[in-house]
Design a protein around this motif. Sequence first.
Motif, short mmCIF file in Angstrom:
data_model
loop_
_atom_site.label_atom_id
_atom_site.label_comp_id
_atom_site.label_asym_id
_atom_site.label_seq_id
_atom_site.Cartn_x
_atom_site.Cartn_y
_atom_site.Cartn_z
N SER A 1 -10.59 6.06 -0.22
CA SER A 1 -12.02 5.82 -0.41
C SER A 1 -12.51 6.60 -1.62
N LYS A 2 -13.71 6.27 -2.08
CA LYS A 2 -14.26 6.96 -3.25
C LYS A 2 -14.48 8.45 -3.00
N ASP A 3 -14.61 8.83 -1.73
CA ASP A 3 -14.79 10.26 -1.44
C ASP A 3 -13.47 10.98 -1.18
N GLY A 4 -12.33 10.30 -1.41
CA GLY A 4 -11.03 10.95 -1.34
C GLY A 4 -10.29 10.83 -0.03
N ARG A 5 -10.85 10.10 0.94
CA ARG A 5 -10.14 9.93 2.22
C ARG A 5 -8.99 8.95 2.04
N LEU A 6 -7.79 9.37 2.44
CA LEU A 6 -6.61 8.53 2.34
C LEU A 6 -6.70 7.41 3.37
N LEU A 7 -6.58 6.16 2.91
CA LEU A 7 -6.67 5.00 3.79
C LEU A 7 -5.29 4.43 4.09
N ALA A 8 -4.42 4.38 3.08
CA ALA A 8 -3.06 3.86 3.26
C ALA A 8 -2.20 4.37 2.12
N TYR A 9 -0.89 4.40 2.35
CA TYR A 9 0.03 4.79 1.28
C TYR A 9 1.38 4.14 1.50
N ALA B 1 -5.40 12.26 -4.70
CA ALA B 1 -6.56 11.52 -4.20
C ALA B 1 -7.83 12.34 -4.37
N ALA B 2 -7.78 13.60 -4.04
CA ALA B 2 -8.97 14.46 -4.17
C ALA B 2 -9.36 14.64 -5.63
N ILE B 3 -8.38 14.83 -6.50
CA ILE B 3 -8.66 15.01 -7.92
C ILE B 3 -9.24 13.73 -8.51
N ALA B 4 -8.61 12.61 -8.22
CA ALA B 4 -9.06 11.34 -8.78
C ALA B 4 -10.44 10.95 -8.28
N SER B 5 -10.71 11.15 -7.00
CA SER B 5 -12.03 10.80 -6.48
C SER B 5 -13.09 11.71 -7.08
N TRP C 1 -13.70 10.35 -10.58
CA TRP C 1 -14.42 9.09 -10.49
C TRP C 1 -15.89 9.32 -10.15
N THR C 2 -16.15 10.18 -9.17
CA THR C 2 -17.51 10.48 -8.76
C THR C 2 -18.29 11.15 -9.88
N ALA C 3 -17.67 12.10 -10.56
CA ALA C 3 -18.34 12.78 -11.67
C ALA C 3 -18.71 11.79 -12.76
N VAL D 1 -10.53 -0.93 -6.94
CA VAL D 1 -10.17 -2.26 -6.47
C VAL D 1 -11.07 -2.57 -5.30
N ALA D 2 -11.87 -3.62 -5.43
CA ALA D 2 -12.91 -3.92 -4.45
C ALA D 2 -13.81 -2.69 -4.37
N ASP D 3 -13.86 -2.00 -3.25
CA ASP D 3 -14.71 -0.80 -3.13
C ASP D 3 -13.88 0.44 -2.78
N VAL D 4 -12.60 0.40 -3.06
CA VAL D 4 -11.72 1.54 -2.80
C VAL D 4 -10.95 1.88 -4.07
N LEU D 5 -10.37 3.05 -4.11
CA LEU D 5 -9.59 3.49 -5.26
C LEU D 5 -8.10 3.32 -4.96
N LEU D 6 -7.39 2.78 -5.92
CA LEU D 6 -5.94 2.61 -5.81
C LEU D 6 -5.29 3.57 -6.80
N CYS D 7 -4.32 4.31 -6.34
CA CYS D 7 -3.62 5.28 -7.17
C CYS D 7 -2.13 4.95 -7.19
N LEU D 8 -1.57 4.86 -8.39
CA LEU D 8 -0.13 4.72 -8.56
C LEU D 8 0.37 6.01 -9.17
N PHE D 9 1.37 6.60 -8.54
CA PHE D 9 1.94 7.85 -9.03
C PHE D 9 3.41 7.64 -9.32
N SER D 10 3.83 8.03 -10.51
CA SER D 10 5.23 7.92 -10.90
C SER D 10 5.76 9.31 -11.19
N ASP D 11 6.88 9.65 -10.57
CA ASP D 11 7.50 10.94 -10.86
C ASP D 11 8.58 10.81 -11.94
#
Length: 104
Positions: free
Chosen positions: A7-15, A25-29, A32-34, A65-75
């Motif tokens: 979610s936009k406030d950093g709550r993990l919905l799925a992974y 998630a916390a950093i990105a949200s 985004w919010t700022a 994406v829609a009203d949620v944030l999608l994060c792709l992380f590559s190591d």
Amino acid sequence: MIHRLFSKDGRLLAYAGETENHMIAAIASGIWTAFNNYGTQVLSSNQLQHVFIECKNGSAIVSLVADVLLCLFSDTPNINAGVLRLKMETIADHLEKPLSQISL
């Protein structure tokens, strides 16, 4: 590649993928919010499209994406930002309609 939906406030919905690096998630949200609160007042550009984050252990891209944030992380070391962006746009296009039907 690790995929996270939050979610936009950093709550993990799925992974999908490993469960490490939940701080992204916390950093990105926060970024985004700022931007939504302050950046739109200062910058005369359109809506924020993507946020790229260079981490110690890899790179991430975040997009709305829609009203949620999608994060792709590559190591993968030194992954091309264009490759991450292309993957993000492909996945976001695929998920836009189903996610817009879900109210959060």
